[in-house]
Write a protein that holds these residues in place. Sequence first.
Motif, PDB file in Angstrom:
ATOM      1  N   VAL A 169       0.858  -1.184   0.000  1.00 37.83           N
ATOM      2  CA  VAL A 169       0.000   0.000   0.000  1.00 37.83           C
ATOM      3  C   VAL A 169       0.895   1.235   0.000  1.00 37.83           C
ATOM      4  O   VAL A 169       1.664   1.457   0.942  1.00 37.83           O
ATOM      5  N   ASP A 170       0.814   2.012  -1.069  1.00 37.68           N
ATOM      6  CA  ASP A 170       1.593   3.245  -1.176  1.00 37.68           C
ATOM      7  C   ASP A 170       0.706   4.441  -0.891  1.00 37.68           C
ATOM      8  O   ASP A 170      -0.377   4.582  -1.484  1.00 37.68           O
ATOM      9  N   THR A 171       1.168   5.309   0.009  1.00 39.03           N
ATOM     10  CA  THR A 171       0.466   6.548   0.321  1.00 39.03           C
ATOM     11  C   THR A 171       1.474   7.692   0.279  1.00 39.03           C
ATOM     12  O   THR A 171       2.668   7.477   0.030  1.00 39.03           O
ATOM     13  N   GLY A 182       4.411   6.987   2.655  1.00 41.31           N
ATOM     14  CA  GLY A 182       5.367   5.918   2.424  1.00 41.31           C
ATOM     15  C   GLY A 182       4.670   4.653   1.951  1.00 41.31           C
ATOM     16  O   GLY A 182       3.564   4.703   1.416  1.00 41.31           O
ATOM     17  N   ARG A 183       5.311   3.525   2.185  1.00 39.76           N
ATOM     18  CA  ARG A 183       4.800   2.254   1.682  1.00 39.76           C
ATOM     19  C   ARG A 183       4.700   1.245   2.824  1.00 39.76           C
ATOM     20  O   ARG A 183       5.589   1.148   3.674  1.00 39.76           O
ATOM     21  N   LEU A 184       3.615   0.495   2.826  1.00 39.83           N
ATOM     22  CA  LEU A 184       3.455  -0.636   3.734  1.00 39.83           C
ATOM     23  C   LEU A 184       3.448  -1.911   2.904  1.00 39.83           C
ATOM     24  O   LEU A 184       2.709  -1.998   1.913  1.00 39.83           O
ATOM     25  N   VAL A 185       4.263  -2.880   3.292  1.00 40.38           N
ATOM     26  CA  VAL A 185       4.291  -4.175   2.624  1.00 40.38           C
ATOM     27  C   VAL A 185       3.874  -5.233   3.631  1.00 40.38           C
ATOM     28  O   VAL A 185       4.467  -5.346   4.713  1.00 40.38           O
ATOM     29  N   TYR A 186       2.850  -6.002   3.292  1.00 43.18           N
ATOM     30  CA  TYR A 186       2.374  -7.100   4.123  1.00 43.18           C
ATOM     31  C   TYR A 186       2.842  -8.398   3.475  1.00 43.18           C
ATOM     32  O   TYR A 186       2.352  -8.776   2.408  1.00 43.18           O
ATOM     33  N   ASP A 187       3.805  -9.065   4.103  1.00 44.55           N
ATOM     34  CA  ASP A 187       4.372 -10.294   3.559  1.00 44.55           C
ATOM     35  C   ASP A 187       3.717 -11.474   4.273  1.00 44.55           C
ATOM     36  O   ASP A 187       3.988 -11.742   5.441  1.00 44.55           O
ATOM     37  N   PHE A 188       2.860 -12.200   3.560  1.00 45.87           N
ATOM     38  CA  PHE A 188       2.107 -13.281   4.184  1.00 45.87           C
ATOM     39  C   PHE A 188       2.920 -14.569   4.289  1.00 45.87           C
ATOM     40  O   PHE A 188       2.609 -15.420   5.120  1.00 45.87           O
ATOM     41  N   ALA A 189       3.964 -14.704   3.479  1.00 45.50           N
ATOM     42  CA  ALA A 189       4.830 -15.871   3.596  1.00 45.50           C
ATOM     43  C   ALA A 189       5.679 -15.773   4.865  1.00 45.50           C
ATOM     44  O   ALA A 189       5.852 -16.750   5.598  1.00 45.50           O
ATOM     45  N   ALA A 190       6.206 -14.574   5.137  1.00 43.03           N
ATOM     46  CA  ALA A 190       7.047 -14.368   6.322  1.00 43.03           C
ATOM     47  C   ALA A 190       6.240 -13.938   7.548  1.00 43.03           C
ATOM     48  O   ALA A 190       6.774 -13.910   8.648  1.00 43.03           O
ATOM     49  N   ARG A 191       4.965 -13.588   7.330  1.00 46.32           N
ATOM     50  CA  ARG A 191       4.099 -13.055   8.394  1.00 46.32           C
ATOM     51  C   ARG A 191       4.721 -11.817   9.032  1.00 46.32           C
ATOM     52  O   ARG A 191       4.754 -11.659  10.245  1.00 46.32           O
ATOM     53  N   ARG A 192       5.220 -10.939   8.154  1.00 43.20           N
ATOM     54  CA  ARG A 192       5.841  -9.697   8.608  1.00 43.20           C
ATOM     55  C   ARG A 192       5.214  -8.528   7.868  1.00 43.20           C
ATOM     56  O   ARG A 192       4.652  -8.668   6.771  1.00 43.20           O
ATOM     57  N   ARG A 193       5.318  -7.365   8.483  1.00 41.10           N
ATOM     58  CA  ARG A 193       4.876  -6.125   7.865  1.00 41.10           C
ATOM     59  C   ARG A 193       6.053  -5.151   7.881  1.00 41.10           C
ATOM     60  O   ARG A 193       6.733  -5.008   8.894  1.00 41.10           O
ATOM     61  N   ALA A 221       7.169  -1.224   7.232  1.00 43.44           N
ATOM     62  CA  ALA A 221       6.798   0.177   7.042  1.00 43.44           C
ATOM     63  C   ALA A 221       8.005   0.874   6.442  1.00 43.44           C
ATOM     64  O   ALA A 221       9.046   1.034   7.101  1.00 43.44           O
ATOM     65  N   ILE A 222       7.865   1.285   5.183  1.00 41.04           N
ATOM     66  CA  ILE A 222       8.998   1.825   4.433  1.00 41.04           C
ATOM     67  C   ILE A 222       8.863   3.333   4.286  1.00 41.04           C
ATOM     68  O   ILE A 222       7.854   3.836   3.785  1.00 41.04           O
ATOM     69  N   ASN A 223       9.873   4.046   4.754  1.00 41.21           N
ATOM     70  CA  ASN A 223       9.972   5.489   4.535  1.00 41.21           C
ATOM     71  C   ASN A 223      10.709   5.666   3.215  1.00 41.21           C
ATOM     72  O   ASN A 223      11.941   5.613   3.160  1.00 41.21           O
ATOM     73  N   THR A 224       9.948   5.831   2.147  1.00 41.71           N
ATOM     74  CA  THR A 224      10.554   5.852   0.815  1.00 41.71           C
ATOM     75  C   THR A 224      11.465   7.067   0.623  1.00 41.71           C
ATOM     76  O   THR A 224      12.447   6.998  -0.113  1.00 41.71           O
ATOM     77  N   ALA A 225      11.146   8.178   1.287  1.00 47.50           N
ATOM     78  CA  ALA A 225      11.970   9.378   1.147  1.00 47.50           C
ATOM     79  C   ALA A 225      13.324   9.198   1.834  1.00 47.50           C
ATOM     80  O   ALA A 225      14.374   9.565   1.295  1.00 47.50           O
ATOM     81  N   ALA A 226      13.312   8.622   3.032  1.00 51.28           N
ATOM     82  CA  ALA A 226      14.551   8.440   3.790  1.00 51.28           C
ATOM     83  C   ALA A 226      15.272   7.143   3.439  1.00 51.28           C
ATOM     84  O   ALA A 226      16.375   6.891   3.937  1.00 51.28           O
ATOM     85  N   LYS A 227      14.639   6.288   2.612  1.00 51.06           N
ATOM     86  CA  LYS A 227      15.215   5.004   2.231  1.00 51.06           C
ATOM     87  C   LYS A 227      15.452   4.109   3.451  1.00 51.06           C
ATOM     88  O   LYS A 227      16.480   3.427   3.562  1.00 51.06           O
ATOM     89  N   GLU A 228      14.489   4.113   4.380  1.00 54.58           N
ATOM     90  CA  GLU A 228      14.578   3.301   5.588  1.00 54.58           C
ATOM     91  C   GLU A 228      13.304   2.499   5.781  1.00 54.58           C
ATOM     92  O   GLU A 228      12.251   2.860   5.240  1.00 54.58           O
TER      93      GLU A 228
END
Length: 422
Positions: free
Chosen positions: A47-49, A52-63, A65-72
């Motif tokens: 989900v991009d807003t 930043g970006r949120l990635v929900y990884d169902f294989a790893a069961r992890r989420r 939270a990506i700060n796309t501007a800061a690259k973190e």
Amino acid sequence: MRLIFSALMALAMAPQVQAAVTLHVSSTQQERTSQMDVTLADSYLSVDTAKGRLVYDFAARRRYAINTAAKEYAEYSLFDTVGFRVVEMHNRDVLRGAVAAIKVDTVLTNKQVQENELAVLSAGPGVAEEKTEGEQRVFYVDGVKLAAWSAAGTKVSATDTAQFTRFMRYVPGGHPQLLERLAKGGVIPENLTLFLNEGRDIKLVFTQVQNAKPPAYDLKSYQREISKDGVDALFDRIAAATPQQLDALRAEHPCDASEDFSDAQILDTMLGKMECMLSTGRQVTLTTEQKQAAATSSSLSLLFAAINPGKDGQMADGVKTLVALRQQAPRKAYVLKVFEANNRLRLKQAKEAKELFVEALQANPMLGGAYKDLGDLLLMQYDSARAWRSWDAGRRVSPALPNFEAVNKFEADLLAKNPQFF
């Protein structure tokens, strides 16, 4: 025939590109509108807003939270979302029951609307009904109007519809029986409204629905976010550590080997053994002579009384005792802070307890038991994201610690009872 077989084998062994659907989502609630670009891939959704970006990884069961501007990015557990919702629903059930029992004239949100908001069931499913009103389909549970969506929409595969309903569960919400019905319909509607109380209805518009073939996401171009201080710094350090770095940390904080039970050292020595138990789960064992020394030690008598007060009214005295004992334990005073934190938590002094847990873990980041207790505190404060980060950190540093059996069981129950989230 051999050529055809060779071609088929080459196709089967070629890297498979993920099938996916992308769409744009406009969400309006209480006159505030947000925009999202959503990717529904086979094993993840993103989900991009504007934030930043949120990635929900169902294989790893992890989420992530990506700060796309800061690259973190920061890493979280998928369990923290459904875990919070289940706990919150239980709390609301208890509140409704208490209000009903004392028969006060208080208006509470009914459970169907709360199920719609939290996307989890209070108990078993209710009686669901779908009606057609003009070009809208309207959804009810037990006679309560919960949603309406357009009959028109974009037909997608069963896999993509399942991912679409996962997006709904994690982001805007939706009653579980509504989402189940949407998943079976095989269509992403043009619009959908969730009816909540107090003017908090959520109006969603889905546009630009199209097939796509995105690569599997990766985080190589981003760095882990590393906080400089406080509780997040503790979690970030453990989350970022490689197995080799964790081994090095353990080597820096081994179990104390002291066996000095002299009057001057007995408190430090006993705290060292208790620290080892908090790190490894290894039970404290004493020789006959050590037990005799412990039985006559005034400092240990004060310690044990402070840790296990006979009455709730003695808890505050126990805190004072633990603070005073620090001067007699120059090497292991931070272990006393773990016990003090738990006492302060029972006294409803959550802020002070949290600070003490952090100070103890800064002194020894291998104290798995302290991560467990800190996670419990954070969940009580409705900070489920950090609660799971604390439990995850503790399980990384002390994977065999029995303290985490309750957390492991909680996760297993969440997975069994709410598989649609995973």
